[in-house]
Design a protein around this motif. Structure first.
Motif, mmCIF file in Angstrom:
data_model
loop_
_atom_site.group_PDB
_atom_site.id
_atom_site.type_symbol
_atom_site.label_atom_id
_atom_site.label_comp_id
_atom_site.label_asym_id
_atom_site.label_seq_id
_atom_site.Cartn_x
_atom_site.Cartn_y
_atom_site.Cartn_z
ATOM 1 N N ASP A 19 37.614 36.014 36.838
ATOM 2 C CA ASP A 19 38.761 36.160 38.244
ATOM 3 C C ASP A 19 39.525 37.266 37.804
ATOM 4 O O ASP A 19 40.312 37.274 36.890
ATOM 5 C CB ASP A 19 39.347 34.885 38.408
ATOM 6 C CG ASP A 19 38.685 34.013 39.501
ATOM 7 O OD1 ASP A 19 38.617 34.962 40.476
ATOM 8 O OD2 ASP A 19 38.390 33.032 39.701
ATOM 9 N N ILE A 20 39.710 38.410 38.376
ATOM 10 C CA ILE A 20 40.507 39.472 38.149
ATOM 11 C C ILE A 20 41.482 39.841 39.503
ATOM 12 O O ILE A 20 41.032 39.529 40.551
ATOM 13 C CB ILE A 20 39.796 40.768 37.380
ATOM 14 C CG1 ILE A 20 38.810 41.382 38.444
ATOM 15 C CG2 ILE A 20 39.088 40.344 36.173
ATOM 16 C CD1 ILE A 20 38.235 42.888 37.930
ATOM 17 N N SER A 21 42.712 40.594 39.066
ATOM 18 C CA SER A 21 43.212 41.362 40.319
ATOM 19 C C SER A 21 42.407 42.306 41.051
ATOM 20 O O SER A 21 41.686 43.211 40.485
ATOM 21 C CB SER A 21 44.491 41.962 39.818
ATOM 22 O OG SER A 21 45.156 40.963 38.840
ATOM 23 N N PRO A 22 42.326 42.062 42.340
ATOM 24 C CA PRO A 22 41.736 43.247 43.099
ATOM 25 C C PRO A 22 42.327 44.530 42.863
ATOM 26 O O PRO A 22 43.432 44.623 42.709
ATOM 27 C CB PRO A 22 41.915 42.794 44.517
ATOM 28 C CG PRO A 22 42.762 41.521 44.705
ATOM 29 C CD PRO A 22 43.358 41.226 43.386
ATOM 30 N N ILE A 24 43.715 48.402 43.862
ATOM 31 C CA ILE A 24 44.659 48.761 44.863
ATOM 32 C C ILE A 24 44.314 50.352 45.211
ATOM 33 O O ILE A 24 44.025 51.229 44.311
ATOM 34 C CB ILE A 24 46.002 48.908 44.299
ATOM 35 C CG1 ILE A 24 46.389 47.232 44.275
ATOM 36 C CG2 ILE A 24 47.105 49.415 45.485
ATOM 37 C CD1 ILE A 24 47.810 47.399 43.544
ATOM 38 N N GLU A 97 35.867 43.092 45.377
ATOM 39 C CA GLU A 97 36.340 44.273 46.160
ATOM 40 C C GLU A 97 36.286 45.476 45.234
ATOM 41 O O GLU A 97 36.243 45.372 43.994
ATOM 42 C CB GLU A 97 37.862 43.810 46.324
ATOM 43 C CG GLU A 97 38.022 42.774 47.446
ATOM 44 C CD GLU A 97 39.314 42.395 47.702
ATOM 45 O OE1 GLU A 97 40.446 43.207 47.473
ATOM 46 O OE2 GLU A 97 39.584 41.069 48.149
#
Ligand SMILES: NC(=O)c1ccc[n+]([C@@H]2O[C@H](COP(=O)([O-])OP(=O)(O)OC[C@H]3O[C@@H](n4cnc5c(N)ncnc54)[C@H](OP(=O)(O)O)[C@@H]3O)[C@@H](O)[C@H]2O)c1
Length: 324
Positions: A19-22, A24, A97
């Motif tokens: 799980d990682i930050s999407p 930008i 994403e």
């Protein structure tokens, strides 16, 4: 978001799902909610630090994605949130994403599902550029496709037929060759059990006009020795792992050319023609002339297996990773 992550250089078994930050989207970029990601040979190279582009660790592999536009970066006005699109990046696609330059994204035609779209851009885009711009393939010419059961290979069989060529497909096993026949090949050669040069002499006594070569290794020279006068040998890749060295007396004797193909660079230099090629390819798909065979889909947790299957030559046609 969930993503396949490469934390250390090496083989596919080292890949993780995390799980990682999407990401930008920056200026000129779009954020895509990914539904399917195409699996391509370069994905196996980039994780091993053997590709011409070397991202910083950690990163997600995956060079082509199909999905919906989720957000727009500054200055992007030609896309709307919700548009169905397919785009190519160099990495970042095996994730829920991904950000891509807006100019490297094209709309998915109605009726084409995400899996097919994700299998389409890189293999078919490269191949049309190779055969049309670099090989100047003409109707009634003889086209030889090496590695014809792979992603670029099967695209070359289909596009070659659509351009009016006689297509000889060469691959390593009967399953791949059956796929080539189903996708239009006029003749096939199994280069594991048959002598490539001898069979080419039988099948094309006047020589090969254009060879599309995504494999390299010893078979490149065998094919080159069967070129017709003014033949064009298209250097697409070296899946066999060896960059062949061809003596320059051979092109001299045949009045033949060895022509490089680098779609990623072409795309950066001429995004407009690339988009026109994609429109042509989608029209061929709509008419039924090209039908990318997606023979298997994998979950993100199976990304390592997908890349291993590519490396072990088990993949027929195209495979994709479903991210949702
Ligand atoms: N120049 C460009 O712009 C460009 C763009 C896209 C891809 N490429 C290159 O084109 C090549 C093909 O890409 P792809 O996505 O079509 O790959 P793919 O689907 O994996 O097909 C590659 C084919 O190469 C053959 N091959 C021979 N020796 C192999 C080996 N040791 N390991 C794996 N495959 C081997 C296999 O066919 P057989 O088992 O029948 O021999 C396989 O079907 C790659 O080298 C890739 O980097 C170049």
């Amino acid at each position: 978001m969930k993503a396949v992550v490469c934390k250390q250089w090496g083989l596919p078994e080292l890949l993780d799902v995390a799980d990682i930050s999407p990401p930008i989207p920056g200026p000129g970029q779009v954020l895509i909610e990914v539904h399917a990601a195409g699996v391509n040979f370069p994905d196996t190279l980039i994780i091993q630090r053997k590709y011409q582009v070397q991202p910083e660790l950690p990163f997600s592999p995956g060079g082509e994605v199909a999905g919906r536009v989720k957000a727009l970066g500054l200055g992007v006005s030609n896309w709307n949130v919700g548009d169905r699109v397919v785009g190519s990046a160099t990495f970042g696609g095996f994730a829920q994403e991904a950000v891509i330059e807006a100019e490297r994204v094209v709309p998915i035609p109605e009726g084409m599902d995400y899996s097919v779209a994700a299998a389409f851009v890189l293999a078919y885009g490269t191949t049309l550029h190779a055969l049309k711009d670099r090989g100047r393939l003409k109707s009634n010419e003889t086209l030889l496709v090496l590695g014809a059961g792979g992603g670029v290979g099967i695209a070359a069989v289909e596009i070659g037929k659509a351009m009016g060529a006689r297509v000889i497909a060469a691959a390593s096993d009967s399953g791949k060759l059956e796929l080539c026949i189903a996708h239009g090949a006029d003749a096939v050669i199994n280069y594991t059990t048959e002598d490539l040069r001898e069979r080419l002499k039988e099948l094309a006594p006047n020589g090969i006009d254009v060879t599309l070569d995504p494999i390299g290794g010893e078979r490149s020279e065998a094919a080159f020795r069967c070129m017709a006068w003014e033949g064009r040998h298209l250097v697409v890749g070296f899946a066999a792992g060896e960059v062949p060295k061809i003596a320059l007396n051979l092109p001299l004797l045949k009045g033949a050319s060895i022509v490089g193909v680098y779609w990623g660079n072409f795309l950066r230099r001429d995004a407009e023609t690339t988009r026109a090629h994609m429109r042509d390819l989608f029209a061929l798909h709509a008419s039924g002339s090209v039908r990318p065979p997606v023979t298997r889909s994998y979950r993100m947790e199976e990304a390592g297996q997908a890349l291993r299957d590519v490396m072990e030559r088990r993949v027929k046609g195209k495979v994709v990773i479903l991210t949702r």
